[in-house]
Design a protein around this motif. Structure first.
Motif, PDB file in Angstrom:
ATOM      1  N   GLY A   9       0.838  -1.191   0.000  1.00 31.67           N
ATOM      2  CA  GLY A   9       0.000   0.000   0.000  1.00 31.67           C
ATOM      3  C   GLY A   9       0.872   1.238   0.000  1.00 31.67           C
ATOM      4  O   GLY A   9       2.042   1.192   0.321  1.00 31.67           O
ATOM      5  N   SER A  10       0.263   2.335  -0.354  1.00 32.82           N
ATOM      6  CA  SER A  10       1.042   3.553  -0.518  1.00 32.82           C
ATOM      7  C   SER A  10       1.556   4.125   0.790  1.00 32.82           C
ATOM      8  O   SER A  10       2.507   4.875   0.789  1.00 32.82           O
ATOM      9  N   ASN A  11       0.960   3.783   1.912  1.00 33.44           N
ATOM     10  CA  ASN A  11       1.408   4.328   3.188  1.00 33.44           C
ATOM     11  C   ASN A  11       2.262   3.360   3.982  1.00 33.44           C
ATOM     12  O   ASN A  11       2.588   3.627   5.129  1.00 33.44           O
ATOM     13  N   VAL A  22      13.197  -3.112   8.987  1.00 36.81           N
ATOM     14  CA  VAL A  22      12.321  -2.166   9.668  1.00 36.81           C
ATOM     15  C   VAL A  22      11.155  -1.863   8.748  1.00 36.81           C
ATOM     16  O   VAL A  22      11.298  -1.847   7.532  1.00 36.81           O
ATOM     17  N   SER A  23      10.001  -1.650   9.344  1.00 32.83           N
ATOM     18  CA  SER A  23       8.830  -1.324   8.543  1.00 32.83           C
ATOM     19  C   SER A  23       7.943  -0.398   9.346  1.00 32.83           C
ATOM     20  O   SER A  23       8.070  -0.283  10.564  1.00 32.83           O
ATOM     21  N   GLY A  24       7.082   0.271   8.642  1.00 31.17           N
ATOM     22  CA  GLY A  24       6.163   1.179   9.302  1.00 31.17           C
ATOM     23  C   GLY A  24       5.032   1.549   8.393  1.00 31.17           C
ATOM     24  O   GLY A  24       5.000   1.199   7.220  1.00 31.17           O
ATOM     25  N   ARG A  25       4.107   2.251   8.974  1.00 31.73           N
ATOM     26  CA  ARG A  25       2.954   2.733   8.220  1.00 31.73           C
ATOM     27  C   ARG A  25       2.837   4.221   8.501  1.00 31.73           C
ATOM     28  O   ARG A  25       2.706   4.633   9.647  1.00 31.73           O
ATOM     29  N   ALA A  26       2.877   5.005   7.467  1.00 32.85           N
ATOM     30  CA  ALA A  26       2.799   6.458   7.599  1.00 32.85           C
ATOM     31  C   ALA A  26       1.351   6.910   7.626  1.00 32.85           C
ATOM     32  O   ALA A  26       0.493   6.318   6.973  1.00 32.85           O
ATOM     33  N   HIS A  27       1.090   7.940   8.370  1.00 31.88           N
ATOM     34  CA  HIS A  27      -0.230   8.559   8.394  1.00 31.88           C
ATOM     35  C   HIS A  27      -0.444   9.274   7.060  1.00 31.88           C
ATOM     36  O   HIS A  27       0.507   9.750   6.439  1.00 31.88           O
ATOM     37  N   TRP A  32       1.993  15.780   3.519  1.00 33.01           N
ATOM     38  CA  TRP A  32       2.035  17.232   3.714  1.00 33.01           C
ATOM     39  C   TRP A  32       3.280  17.653   4.490  1.00 33.01           C
ATOM     40  O   TRP A  32       3.874  18.688   4.200  1.00 33.01           O
ATOM     41  N   PHE A  33       3.670  16.845   5.468  1.00 32.75           N
ATOM     42  CA  PHE A  33       4.857  17.180   6.245  1.00 32.75           C
ATOM     43  C   PHE A  33       6.136  16.996   5.428  1.00 32.75           C
ATOM     44  O   PHE A  33       7.063  17.798   5.524  1.00 32.75           O
TER      45      PHE A  33
END
Length: 190
Positions: A9-11, A22-27, A32-33
């Protein structure tokens, strides 16, 4: 213990270096930030470059290179002294610093060649970090923080967020998108 599997997914982002992943999910507001960071650094560098280029006195890096690092316990004092006492390098720096700041800033503001601009911005900030060496309040200072901002702008492909890189990457070259035809361009675009 159960773990959540990222399915893309894009986030969602993930990176692996050696055996460490390492992995994560961005808001969704992260875009914008990232855009704000790109524009902030673009404006700061463009302004700094234009100020140096249009100043009444020509920009000169020689004194800074020769004297600044030698007075503050800098671990690279010898390198800076060499740079400051080497005429061809001083002349190179006299051109590279103001024009580099101008082109880095311009690239970031319009979102073109953002990864390339951010790389050179991070390199300049690394040199400023050592040139302005001061660990009285720890190893982290503004120059180091700005270097990390440049690296984040590059890592997140900030040129694709309201920038020209999103269009440059899709230019048709022989029936293929530019980035598909020349995949190594992803290191300078984005």
């Amino acid at each position: 213990m159960a773990t959540k599997q990222n399915t893309g997914g894009s986030n969602v982002f993930e990176s692996k270096i050696g055996d460490l992943t390492v992995s994560g999910r961005a808001h969704s507001l992260s875009a914008w930030f990232v855009l704000a960071l790109r524009l902030m650094m673009g404006y700061a560098f463009l302004y700094s470059g234009v100020s140096k280029i249009t100043a009444a006195e020509p920009f000169g890096a020689g004194g800074y290179l020769a004297h600044s690092a030698a007075t503050n316990g800098n671990p690279l004092a010898g390198l800076f002294a060499w740079m400051g006492s080497t005429p061809w390098f001083v002349e190179f720096a006299n051109v590279a610093v103001p024009w580099g700041e101008l082109f880095i800033g311009l690239g970031l503001l319009v979102g073109a060649l953002v990864r390339l601009a951010a790389f050179f911005g991070a390199l300049m900030m690394l040199m400023f970090y050592f040139g302005n060496w001061d660990i009285a309040h720890g190893l982290i200072n503004g120059d180091f923080a700005y270097m990390l901002v440049f690296l984040a702008v590059a890592a997140f492909g900030a040129g694709r967020i309201l920038g020209l890189d999103q269009y440059i990457e899709t230019l048709d070259v022989g029936g293929q998108a530019l980035i598909e035809r020349y995949p190594r361009l992803e290191y300078v675009l984005g």
